[in-house]
Write a protein that holds these residues in place. Structure first.
Motif, PDB file in Angstrom:
ATOM      1  N   THR A  13       0.866  -1.175   0.000  1.00 13.82           N
ATOM      2  CA  THR A  13       0.000   0.000   0.000  1.00 13.82           C
ATOM      3  C   THR A  13       0.898   1.218   0.000  1.00 13.82           C
ATOM      4  OG1 THR A  13      -1.686  -1.189   1.262  1.00 13.82           O
ATOM      5  CG2 THR A  13      -1.840   1.211   1.220  1.00 13.82           C
ATOM      6  N   VAL A  14       0.775   2.038  -1.024  1.00 14.52           N
ATOM      7  CA  VAL A  14       1.605   3.227  -1.166  1.00 14.52           C
ATOM      8  C   VAL A  14       0.757   4.461  -0.888  1.00 14.52           C
ATOM      9  CG1 VAL A  14       3.034   4.577  -2.753  1.00 14.52           C
ATOM     10  CG2 VAL A  14       3.058   2.068  -2.869  1.00 14.52           C
ATOM     11  N   ILE A  15       1.217   5.286   0.060  1.00 12.03           N
ATOM     12  CA  ILE A  15       0.557   6.545   0.385  1.00 12.03           C
ATOM     13  C   ILE A  15       1.355   7.656  -0.292  1.00 12.03           C
ATOM     14  CG2 ILE A  15      -0.206   8.113   2.215  1.00 12.03           C
ATOM     15  CD1 ILE A  15      -1.556   5.391   2.450  1.00 12.03           C
ATOM     16  N   ALA A  16       0.681   8.467  -1.098  1.00 14.60           N
ATOM     17  CA  ALA A  16       1.369   9.540  -1.818  1.00 14.60           C
ATOM     18  C   ALA A  16       0.418  10.729  -1.992  1.00 14.60           C
ATOM     19  CB  ALA A  16       1.831   9.033  -3.187  1.00 14.60           C
ATOM     20  N   PRO A  17       0.995  11.923  -2.191  1.00 13.90           N
ATOM     21  CA  PRO A  17       0.150  13.108  -2.396  1.00 13.90           C
ATOM     22  C   PRO A  17      -0.750  12.960  -3.620  1.00 13.90           C
ATOM     23  CG  PRO A  17       2.426  13.758  -1.979  1.00 13.90           C
ATOM     24  CD  PRO A  17       2.420  12.261  -2.177  1.00 13.90           C
ATOM     25  N   LEU A  18      -1.936  13.560  -3.517  1.00 14.38           N
ATOM     26  CA  LEU A  18      -2.873  13.611  -4.633  1.00 14.38           C
ATOM     27  C   LEU A  18      -2.659  14.920  -5.393  1.00 14.38           C
ATOM     28  CD1 LEU A  18      -6.124  12.490  -2.789  1.00 14.38           C
ATOM     29  CD2 LEU A  18      -4.887  11.177  -4.528  1.00 14.38           C
ATOM     30  N   SER A  19      -2.929  14.881  -6.688  1.00 18.64           N
ATOM     31  CA  SER A  19      -2.893  16.099  -7.484  1.00 18.64           C
ATOM     32  C   SER A  19      -4.201  16.194  -8.259  1.00 18.64           C
ATOM     33  CB  SER A  19      -1.708  16.083  -8.449  1.00 18.64           C
ATOM     34  OG  SER A  19      -1.977  15.201  -9.527  1.00 18.64           O
ATOM     35  N   GLU A  25     -10.366   9.765 -10.346  1.00 20.84           N
ATOM     36  CA  GLU A  25     -10.256   8.561  -9.512  1.00 20.84           C
ATOM     37  C   GLU A  25     -10.754   8.823  -8.095  1.00 20.84           C
ATOM     38  OE1 GLU A  25      -6.654   5.662 -10.149  1.00 20.84           O
ATOM     39  OE2 GLU A  25      -5.976   7.749 -10.356  1.00 20.84           O
ATOM     40  N   VAL A  26     -10.382   9.975  -7.534  1.00 22.53           N
ATOM     41  CA  VAL A  26     -10.815  10.315  -6.170  1.00 22.53           C
ATOM     42  C   VAL A  26     -12.333  10.422  -6.127  1.00 22.53           C
ATOM     43  CG1 VAL A  26     -10.722  12.039  -4.320  1.00 22.53           C
ATOM     44  CG2 VAL A  26      -8.637  11.441  -5.565  1.00 22.53           C
ATOM     45  N   LEU A  27     -12.909  11.068  -7.117  1.00 23.14           N
ATOM     46  CA  LEU A  27     -14.363  11.221  -7.154  1.00 23.14           C
ATOM     47  C   LEU A  27     -15.049   9.858  -7.240  1.00 23.14           C
ATOM     48  CD1 LEU A  27     -16.314  13.601  -7.043  1.00 23.14           C
ATOM     49  CD2 LEU A  27     -16.341  13.597  -9.539  1.00 23.14           C
ATOM     50  N   GLY A  67      -3.420   9.958  -1.203  1.00 23.46           N
ATOM     51  CA  GLY A  67      -4.119   8.797  -1.710  1.00 23.46           C
ATOM     52  C   GLY A  67      -3.388   7.530  -1.314  1.00 23.46           C
ATOM     53  N   ALA A  68      -4.141   6.451  -1.191  1.00 24.54           N
ATOM     54  CA  ALA A  68      -3.565   5.131  -0.930  1.00 24.54           C
ATOM     55  C   ALA A  68      -3.785   4.296  -2.181  1.00 24.54           C
ATOM     56  CB  ALA A  68      -4.255   4.468   0.267  1.00 24.54           C
ATOM     57  N   VAL A  75      -7.284   3.208  -3.742  1.00 19.95           N
ATOM     58  CA  VAL A  75      -8.215   2.505  -2.857  1.00 19.95           C
ATOM     59  C   VAL A  75      -8.682   3.379  -1.701  1.00 19.95           C
ATOM     60  CG1 VAL A  75      -7.378   0.196  -3.461  1.00 19.95           C
ATOM     61  CG2 VAL A  75      -6.336   1.430  -1.544  1.00 19.95           C
ATOM     62  N   GLY A  76      -8.063   4.561  -1.554  1.00 22.42           N
ATOM     63  CA  GLY A  76      -8.465   5.455  -0.479  1.00 22.42           C
ATOM     64  C   GLY A  76      -7.901   6.839  -0.686  1.00 22.42           C
TER      65      GLY A  76
END
Length: 163
Positions: A13-19, A25-27, A67-68, A75-76
């Motif tokens: 599971t990779v946590i990284a900043p969203l742009s 995808e987030v929506l 985001g995850a 996924v999150g």
């Protein structure tokens, strides 16, 4: 960053900043995640379900989000901002098939660790018992309840981050 309790055979599971490029995808994840909330409250007329793509792009452009991803799949997501030494945590959305896997906890931890604020605050609805249990298990304590006028309340929870 990866989850410290991850088992060797589990996908990373990779946590990284969203742009703003992640807005679609987030929506999608947000809408899928909040369908169960809409069912609890008996209404689909809630901001996480009515937010437009344009609003999401603007939010991700101006705010902070993480985001995850597992194997490249979002996924999150969590959005947050700082105001007056308080980390204001916005929507946390976990894909329905990944709920209960610790992703929300990972995103909360990552947002808290990225912040210099002394206090974190978030809110959820009074009928969202699973959310309240998660937040309390992460060290959040109820600080206020605000009636929504429909028999439910917004439950605000706070957590001390740094002294």
């Amino acid at each position: 960053m990866t989850h410290p309790e991850q088992q060797p055979d589990e996908p990373e599971t990779v946590i990284a900043p969203l742009s703003e490029r992640d807005a679609g995808e987030v929506l999608t994840v947000q809408r899928a995640a909040f369908v169960s909330e809409a069912q609890i409250y008996g209404s689909a007329d809630m901001p996480p379900l009515t937010q437009t793509l344009e609003e999401m792009v603007a939010e991700l452009r101006s705010g902070t989000g993480l985001g995850a991803r597992i194997d490249g799949r979002l996924v999150g997501a969590i959005r947050f901002r700082e105001h007056d030494d308080t980390l204001l945590i916005g929507r946390i959305a976990i894909a329905p098939d990944m709920q209960g896997e610790g992703i929300g906890r990972m995103l909360l931890d990552a947002a808290e660790n990225a912040s210099e604020a002394r206090v974190a605050e978030l809110f959820t609805g009074s009928l969202s018992e699973a959310n309240i249990r998660l937040y309390e298990s992460c060290g959040y304590e109820e600080s206020e309840r605000v009636p929504d006028g429909d028999g439910t309340e917004q439950v605000f929870l706070r957590k001390q981050l740094r002294r």
